[in-house]
Design an enzyme around this catalytic site. Structure first.
Site, short mmCIF file in Angstrom:
data_model
loop_
_atom_site.label_atom_id
_atom_site.label_comp_id
_atom_site.label_asym_id
_atom_site.label_seq_id
_atom_site.Cartn_x
_atom_site.Cartn_y
_atom_site.Cartn_z
N ASP A 35 40.49 25.94 43.82
CA ASP A 35 40.43 26.75 45.04
C ASP A 35 40.79 28.19 44.69
OD1 ASP A 35 40.70 25.98 48.34
OD2 ASP A 35 41.33 27.97 47.68
N ASN A 82 39.63 19.14 56.00
CA ASN A 82 39.69 19.87 57.26
C ASN A 82 38.32 19.75 57.93
OD1 ASN A 82 42.34 20.76 56.78
ND2 ASN A 82 41.60 22.47 55.55
N VAL A 94 34.73 26.53 55.62
CA VAL A 94 33.45 26.49 54.88
C VAL A 94 32.69 25.24 55.32
CG1 VAL A 94 32.34 26.39 52.62
CG2 VAL A 94 34.45 27.72 52.90
N HIS A 134 34.30 19.21 51.84
CA HIS A 134 35.08 19.35 50.61
C HIS A 134 36.41 18.66 50.78
CE1 HIS A 134 35.56 22.81 53.26
NE2 HIS A 134 36.81 22.90 52.85
N HIS A 150 40.21 18.69 49.54
CA HIS A 150 41.26 19.44 48.85
C HIS A 150 42.13 18.45 48.07
CE1 HIS A 150 40.98 23.28 51.31
NE2 HIS A 150 40.41 22.44 52.16
P1 AMP Z 1 38.66 24.76 54.49
O1 AMP Z 1 39.58 25.70 55.21
O2 AMP Z 1 39.13 23.34 54.47
O3 AMP Z 1 37.23 24.89 54.93
O4 AMP Z 1 38.74 25.18 52.96
C1 AMP Z 1 37.93 26.14 52.37
C2 AMP Z 1 38.60 26.48 51.08
O5 AMP Z 1 37.65 27.11 50.24
C3 AMP Z 1 39.78 27.43 51.20
O6 AMP Z 1 40.95 26.80 50.68
C4 AMP Z 1 39.37 28.63 50.38
O7 AMP Z 1 40.43 29.22 49.67
C5 AMP Z 1 38.33 28.02 49.46
N1 AMP Z 1 37.33 28.95 48.93
C6 AMP Z 1 36.61 29.88 49.61
N2 AMP Z 1 35.78 30.55 48.81
C7 AMP Z 1 35.98 30.03 47.55
C8 AMP Z 1 35.43 30.29 46.27
N3 AMP Z 1 34.48 31.25 46.08
N4 AMP Z 1 35.87 29.56 45.22
C9 AMP Z 1 36.81 28.61 45.38
N5 AMP Z 1 37.37 28.31 46.57
C10 AMP Z 1 36.97 29.01 47.64
#
Ligand code: AMP
Length: 114
Positions: A30, A87, A96, A100, A102
């Site tokens: 992340d 999430n 996003v 995914h 975590h």
């Molecule tokens: P969520 O809030 O569960 O949708 O998690 C999205 C996650 O994606 C967050 O923890 C961000 O820090 C991570 N994230 C966003 N852009 C990138 C990226 N380019 N590379 C790696 N992680 C990312």
């Protein structure tokens, strides 16, 4: 439709620190880690979020959890323990829209989450 940042990572259009890859998913660090170990496991099939997964994707969902174990092993937190988080949607804190998982560990994590 605009590709998500995770689809761009899968397509190697933007960089990421990849820790694991197979035919079905990619795992990488992340970009804003919330723990000493914080990786994301992302299916190559662009499921927007858990609530939109289809019953025929059940095996893929299970695979993501088994890969979370592999990531924990690779990052040295399988023994000490770790947390997996998905999430989902606005109230779930999803930012996003590409499913995914975590994988967080490397410190004692608090409960309940905020
Ligand atoms: P969520 O809030 O569960 O949708 O998690 C999205 C996650 O994606 C967050 O923890 C961000 O820090 C991570 N994230 C966003 N852009 C990138 C990226 N380019 N590379 C790696 N992680 C990312």
């Amino acid at each position: 439709m605009e590709k998500t940042v995770f689809q761009k990572i899968i397509d190697r259009k933007i960089p990421a620190k990849i820790v694991y890859e197979d035919a079905y998913c990619l795992a990488f660090h992340d970009i804003t880690p919330q723990a000493p170990v914080h990786c994301l496991v992302v299916p190559k099939t662009p499921i927007a979020r858990l609530s939109e997964a289809k019953v025929e994707q059940e095996a893929l969902l299970g695979h993501l959890l088994m890969v979370a174990n592999i990531v924990a092993e690779l990052k040295g937190i399988r023994e000490s323990g770790f947390r997996v988080v998905i999430n989902c949607g606005k109230d779930g804190g999803e930012t996003v829209p590409h499913l995914h998982v975590h994988v967080l560990g490397g410190r004692s994590l608090q409960w309940p989450p905020g």
